[in-house]
Design a protein around this motif. Structure first.
Motif, PDB file in Angstrom:
ATOM      1  N   ALA A   1       1.848  -0.828  -9.098  1.00  0.00           N
ATOM      2  CA  ALA A   1       2.686  -1.114  -7.935  1.00  0.00           C
ATOM      3  C   ALA A   1       2.554  -0.017  -6.885  1.00  0.00           C
ATOM      4  N   ILE A   2       1.521   0.816  -7.014  1.00  0.00           N
ATOM      5  CA  ILE A   2       1.424   1.974  -6.110  1.00  0.00           C
ATOM      6  C   ILE A   2       0.580   1.678  -4.872  1.00  0.00           C
ATOM      7  N   ALA A   3      -0.678   1.352  -5.097  1.00  0.00           N
ATOM      8  CA  ALA A   3      -1.578   1.199  -3.957  1.00  0.00           C
ATOM      9  C   ALA A   3      -2.544   0.055  -4.216  1.00  0.00           C
TER      10      ALA A   3
ATOM     11  N   GLY B   1       3.097  -0.932  -0.125  1.00  0.00           N
ATOM     12  CA  GLY B   1       3.312  -1.957   0.897  1.00  0.00           C
ATOM     13  C   GLY B   1       3.107  -1.489   2.325  1.00  0.00           C
ATOM     14  N   HIS B   2       2.964  -0.191   2.551  1.00  0.00           N
ATOM     15  CA  HIS B   2       2.750   0.346   3.896  1.00  0.00           C
ATOM     16  C   HIS B   2       1.252   0.454   4.176  1.00  0.00           C
ATOM     17  N   GLU B   3       0.825  -0.072   5.296  1.00  0.00           N
ATOM     18  CA  GLU B   3      -0.586   0.012   5.667  1.00  0.00           C
ATOM     19  C   GLU B   3      -0.921   1.485   5.926  1.00  0.00           C
TER      20      GLU B   3
ATOM     21  N   GLY C   1       8.709   5.032  -3.872  1.00  0.00           N
ATOM     22  CA  GLY C   1       8.567   3.693  -3.301  1.00  0.00           C
ATOM     23  C   GLY C   1       9.318   3.503  -2.007  1.00  0.00           C
ATOM     24  N   ARG C   2       9.796   4.583  -1.423  1.00  0.00           N
ATOM     25  CA  ARG C   2      10.495   4.508  -0.133  1.00  0.00           C
ATOM     26  C   ARG C   2      10.193   5.782   0.637  1.00  0.00           C
ATOM     27  N   LEU C   3      10.337   5.691   1.953  1.00  0.00           N
ATOM     28  CA  LEU C   3      10.159   6.883   2.772  1.00  0.00           C
ATOM     29  C   LEU C   3      11.432   7.710   2.740  1.00  0.00           C
ATOM     30  N   PRO C   4      11.330   9.025   2.919  1.00  0.00           N
ATOM     31  CA  PRO C   4      12.533   9.867   2.900  1.00  0.00           C
ATOM     32  C   PRO C   4      13.266   9.805   4.240  1.00  0.00           C
TER      33      PRO C   4
ATOM     34  N   PRO D   1       4.893  -6.407  -1.422  1.00  0.00           N
ATOM     35  CA  PRO D   1       3.781  -6.947  -0.620  1.00  0.00           C
ATOM     36  C   PRO D   1       3.581  -6.148   0.664  1.00  0.00           C
ATOM     37  N   PRO D   2       2.369  -6.182   1.193  1.00  0.00           N
ATOM     38  CA  PRO D   2       2.099  -5.507   2.466  1.00  0.00           C
ATOM     39  C   PRO D   2       3.132  -5.872   3.527  1.00  0.00           C
ATOM     40  N   ARG D   3       3.623  -4.865   4.228  1.00  0.00           N
ATOM     41  CA  ARG D   3       4.596  -5.077   5.292  1.00  0.00           C
ATOM     42  C   ARG D   3       3.860  -5.347   6.591  1.00  0.00           C
ATOM     43  N   THR D   4       4.502  -6.041   7.463  1.00  0.00           N
ATOM     44  CA  THR D   4       3.951  -6.126   8.808  1.00  0.00           C
ATOM     45  C   THR D   4       4.838  -5.253   9.666  1.00  0.00           C
TER      46      THR D   4
END
Lengths: 254, 254, 254, 254
Positions: free
Chosen positions: B7-9, B20-22, B42-45, C250-253
């Motif tokens: 679930a990482i990359a 999930g972040h491009e 899995g989230r930004l700080p 899933p990839p975010r937009t």
């Protein structure tokens, strides 16, 4: 034994200094990426350089569990669940010329190209042209160019756009674009890869070639630690199986 | 072999996504420290959390060439000058319970103390008191407290001040200050060390105990790479000598 | 820095001594396995012990490229073709409780069982019975018993036959056979595995529990070096691919 | 993923085969050194070859705790007392061109010298002469010759005497003695060292140059495991201290 000498860090009962900066002052007012530059170059980065290096480190941190470094770390964790250090170190050991090491090789080529241009009064483009011709003659691959999956790496354009925005772009980027163009003419389309972009930017920030490898490791260890953490949390020991086909001498009857 | 799950990359021919972040979006708008949090949580700080984690990573990056991890990396480079990866990995392998590993052990104690308080309707202070009493009874050391050099570690106060400024302080910091006070009453003055402060802050950011070790490694690899770079630049191979005193059975005459 | 002390080896301008034996004397009249025993136990083995330890080391050297240690070494070599040391070390790092480490855990159980019998005036069989009952109660696995592939390991019988022939068999073998029988009665058929046989024999030769792990490593490094040599000779860098299934957010937009 | 191919070892529910030999048959009738040769060369050694390889492996196993590989393993164990694998692997990582790696480089020189003699119809002595002249011209060191402590290494004579006794001596030994003599004439007395003797013998047994490094590792791991065992038994964690002299930029006042 004589004392070791170092110019990086020192500490005593009252404090710690990195390259002369008191550590709590760094902790209060600076980012980890600032400290990475300070440790390696002995100076803090400009805001633009910091943004570029953040982007480089993110760019190499992780692109999937199947990369050799990530897979090696997970495989070590599969057999040895007692040592986080051992799994991360195993992942680092998979980093070499073929995986994560092209950046430093490419930085050597950039340094050679820039020196060649200066020595012979050539344009950077002409120097790149000569080095491509030599690679063709010697049948050697050009580091920093070419992809396994034949498409443009979006990280390259992102880094070069940022370098221009931040006025960090210098002869490294000029050389790598010239190398890409010369290789296109002399060989075939060989789009620049992340190693080439990393090399160009680190060159332009004043790093020497080995830094291509050191900074790849710093960025990748962020990913390796997350991969090993996920392996510990989601998977059982010994879960990784390989199909192996034996093609050696047949069993003897003795 | 079944596909590995992660679930990482993930990546394909057009891009790379981390949690999930491009990736180019991360590269353009975020810092390396943001990416470290994203990879692990899995989230930004939040901005405050980012500042705290930057401080933690700087705080453990390096405090001198003689620390076991730095010295091990240099010693490996002294015998093996052909592999940057090998030297950095050797340094990582020196990280364990006695060097860099107390943070994760301390995070386990914090989690236990906070759970004990919740379960028994105790104050955090009373829970800390109980855990100190147990450690005294079992003759076990309390992770996160005590110094080799008997003085206050300035990194601790810096981190806790920042945590308060940034509103990141939570039950982890409360527990560690209570633990320090209870240990002072029951044992002797045992000022908190960097491992204890790191543990408190990572707990309050939502990391689980193994992260204490993972993030120490991430920070320390910044220092290890600089140490190995300096070893390559300034020193000759095989320069490190030890005085060894043999006290085994004397040479036999055969 | 004070001199290090050691009782293993010493050298000066005229010679080298291992545990008091002059090295050329060892080279002329002894085998590598003799030297391994001498290094670890400070004495040379009897002919029977030498034969047993040769068999143990051969028994753990290699059973196929897919074992975690062998696969980790190959995978590291796949990304990093410049360092033989790095690949072999990566393989060693995959050795832990779940792969190659059960021997030392089993030696601790043997030592505990033998001490229990002596302390309480029990037969070895009764002590084994008690330890099986405890493992059942605590829901813990018994090290040295059980197979992934449900069949008898031929290496176990071979080792125990040789131990009897050579009069090396002692309380370690008695205990392990008693443990196997007690586990059969209390749990289910759990045939002894190679870790259990190695543990019994090393115990009977006078090794302490950590030797279970040290000697597994010594034997396995013979296999790891051959695996890495084959990887270098037969395979291209980066040849190992994994199928990875991403199941994260899933990839975010953006 | 395609199955991996290997010609080394295979196993199924009934047995294990190494290079076609059933493992219990090897365990019953052969030595560990036999198995090392079998794993690497695909054949069992003659009695003379076995004796030579035993001597080579003993000769490189250990000569003192201060060698880089041994010291690196101990230092890693000093910080990380939780992983035997990590300490041994760290020791392996210190093995490189400058420590333990000269054997494989020397084997490449032997192979080159022998091929040169065959191609140009020269004597081995004339080929050695040419290669010494080239090294002088290119200012490169000759691997396998020269000592830190200026005296004859007794291991060299012991190995060469045994090679003659056992009729294992071939062009490798001839070449190395010729190289030593030619270097003496052209440069200065440069007595052969253990790496040179190991290289000559392994060449004469049919090993390829990388085996110089692989077999050094196999032998040295016997010593590394004993060194780490002694570190665990006799020493406390964190006992190794280095005097470090900071000579970087002075602390700033900010």
């Amino acid at each position: 034994m004589e004392p070791w000498r170092t110019a990086i860090a020192t500490s005593n009962a009252t404090g710690i200094w990195i390259r002369g900066h008191e550590i709590t002052s760094l902790m209060r007012g600076h980012t980890f990426t600032d400290a990475i530059v300070l440790l390696h170059l002995g100076r803090l980065p400009s805001p633009g350089e910091r943004r570029l290096l953040d982007a480089v480190l993110i760019g190499v941190a992780d692109h999937g569990a199947g990369a050799p470094s990530c897979a090696t770390a997970r495989l070590a964790a599969s057999g040895n669940r007692q040592s986080i250090s051992a799994a991360v170190a195993a992942g680092v050991l998979a980093i070499g010329d073929d995986h994560g090491g092209a950046g430093s090789n490419c930085m050597e080529l950039i340094a050679e190209g820039v020196a060649l241009a200066a020595r012979d009064g050539l344009s950077i483009e002409a120097a790149a042209e000569q080095l491509v011709a030599r690679a063709v003659r010697d049948k050697r691959r050009l580091p920093g160019l070419g992809h396994r999956v034949h498409s443009t790496d979006p990280r390259v354009q992102a880094l070069f756009d940022m370098a221009r925005e931040e006025n960090v772009a210098g002869s490294g980027i000029v050389f790598m674009r010239a190398l890409e163009a010369a290789a296109h003419r002399a060989i075939k389309p060989l789009p620049m890869n992340i190693d080439g972009a990393l090399a160009a930017i680190l060159h332009d920030m004043g790093f020497t070639p080995p830094a291509g490898r050191f900074l790849f490791i710093v960025g990748r260890v962020a990913g390796l630690t997350a991969e090993v953490a996920e392996e510990y949390e989601r998977e059982k020991p010994m879960r990784i199986k390989f199909d192996v086909h034996y093609d050696g001498v047949p069993p003897r009857t003795e």
